[in-house]
Design an enzyme around this catalytic site. Structure first.
Site, mmCIF file in Angstrom:
data_model
loop_
_atom_site.group_PDB
_atom_site.id
_atom_site.type_symbol
_atom_site.label_atom_id
_atom_site.label_comp_id
_atom_site.label_asym_id
_atom_site.label_seq_id
_atom_site.Cartn_x
_atom_site.Cartn_y
_atom_site.Cartn_z
ATOM 1 N N CYS A 1 0.818 -1.230 0.000
ATOM 2 C CA CYS A 1 0.000 0.000 0.000
ATOM 3 C C CYS A 1 0.848 1.275 0.000
ATOM 4 C CB CYS A 1 -0.943 0.000 1.195
ATOM 5 S SG CYS A 1 -0.219 -0.597 2.724
ATOM 6 N N HIS B 1 -2.607 6.387 4.466
ATOM 7 C CA HIS B 1 -1.190 6.561 4.777
ATOM 8 C C HIS B 1 -0.739 7.931 4.285
ATOM 9 C CE1 HIS B 1 -1.242 2.467 5.834
ATOM 10 N NE2 HIS B 1 -0.629 1.917 4.793
#
Ligand code: NAP
Length: 330
Positions: free
Chosen positions: A131, A239
């Protein structure tokens, strides 16, 4: 490959698997038959998708004996290690979300905005990158093409959803004053933990090494020098990454901003005077990669700083996997 494939979702009951279903529905992905698979624990569970109820079956060696064209795996590395080759041997194309196959030279590692052409050489397994790597390379690709990237310093601030449901529960419990923890070696509420995945012999964590190695593979350039520090922070979704770059060629900041404005998958949010910059809460639930704090690194020649934020479960996992499946039926 049929334009209306038979699909299997392996790990359908998990955080990534259930988000894949949401994304398939939103993007109206065409399919003929759909199969849901998970461990024995969830076998028999019912999932309703587009008005039809399906029963989750236990993933077994004979699960791919039926006609399945594409299997999207989000069920952990050891499950992919064992079952992806079984599926591939039966003619299924596996899109794998785990880290099991990403660095295998026979397996393309694909971010559709960056290296869609790599779909052409798959041998039955295609890997979805980590990710934190996916969102970084979406921002880095246009820069690398125009200016050449010499060196990258990644510093990440990663959400607890990256650890699945366990990570979310640790943060929820911590915020409620319960300091028991399961996903991490320390309580996450009120902490920044510089430890994602396990430590390797060189002192880096596996997450850091994934960012380093996967970025080189996706950009197709082993010469870029890369270092990384990855940190888990008490944020539920998305994130955030500080990316410090040394470019080969000189650049104008305005040109860099313009480049990002037209680059696939990128959205520029960069008006510091109005407190506008990418934020984790705002990126949550979206598919784009948000880029801001675009500024010169005055300490080196051709230095550039970026702040890059994206939803780790959507662009960082589910959406990217569905985009790969879309490439397969194109
Ligand atoms: P999760 O919420 O814990 O879900 C795990 C899923 O895998 C569940 O559906 C579980 O089924 C299934 N599963 C576990 N063991 C299995 C087995 N032996 N056979 C078949 N199915 C099994 O985890 P997640 O966050 O969705 O992550 C899933 C995968 O995606 C992992 O490989 C992870 O590394 C990867 N990934 C996660 C992220 C992220 O940001 N979270 C990002 C990229 C990639 P049961 O319900 O039966 O337990």
């Amino acid at each position: 490959m049929s334009k209306k494939p038979n699909l299997a979702i392996v790990g359908a009951t998990g955080l990534v698997g259930s988000t894949i279903l949401k994304v398939l529905e939103e993007r109206d992905f065409p399919f003929e038959n759909l199969y849901f698979m998970a461990s024995a624990k969830s076998a028999g569970t019912e999932i309703t998708f587009k008005g039809k109820t399906y029963t989750v079956e236990e993933l077994k060696e004979d699960s791919f004996d039926k006609p399945i064209d594409i299997a999207m795996f989000s069920a952990g590395g050891s499950t992919s290690q064992k079952f992806a080759p079984i599926a591939a041997s039966k003619g299924v194309v596996v899109v794998d979300n785990s880290s099991a196959w990403r660095m295998d030279p026979d397996v393309p590692l694909i971010v559709p905005e960056v290296n869609p052409e790599d779909i052409s050489w798959h041998k039955g397994i295609i890997a979805n990158p980590n990710c934190s790597t996916i969102q970084a390379v979406v921002a880095l690709k246009p820069l690398h093409d125009k200016y050449g990237i010499k060196r990258i310093i990644f510093s990440t601030y990663q959400a607890v959803s990256g650890s699945g449901l366990k990570g979310i529960n640790d943060l929820k419990n911590g915020l409620a004053g319960n300091d028991t923890f399961e996903a991490y070696p320390h309580p996450i509420a009120g902490n920044c933990i510089p430890h994602i995945d396990t430590f390797t012999e060189n002192g880096y964590t596996k997450e850091e090494m994934k960012m380093i190695n996967e970025t080189k593979k996706i950009l197709g350039d082993d010469n870029i020098r890369i270092t990384a520090t990855t940190v888990r922070v008490p944020v539920f979704s998305s994130h955030s990454e500080s990316i410090n770059l040394e470019l080969e060629k000189s650049f104008e900041l305005e040109d860099v901003r313009e480049l990002f404005k037209t680059a696939p998958g990128c959205v520029v949010m960069d008006e510091p005077a109005n407190n506008v910059y990418p934020l984790a809460r705002e990126a949550a639930g979206k598919d784009e990669v948000f880029i801001g704090r675009i500024r010169r690194d005055f300490s080196i020649e051709n230095g550039l700083n970026l702040w890059v934020v994206a939803d780790n479960i959507r662009k960082g996992a589910a959406t990217n996997a569905v985009q790969i499946a879309e490439l397969l039926i194109k």
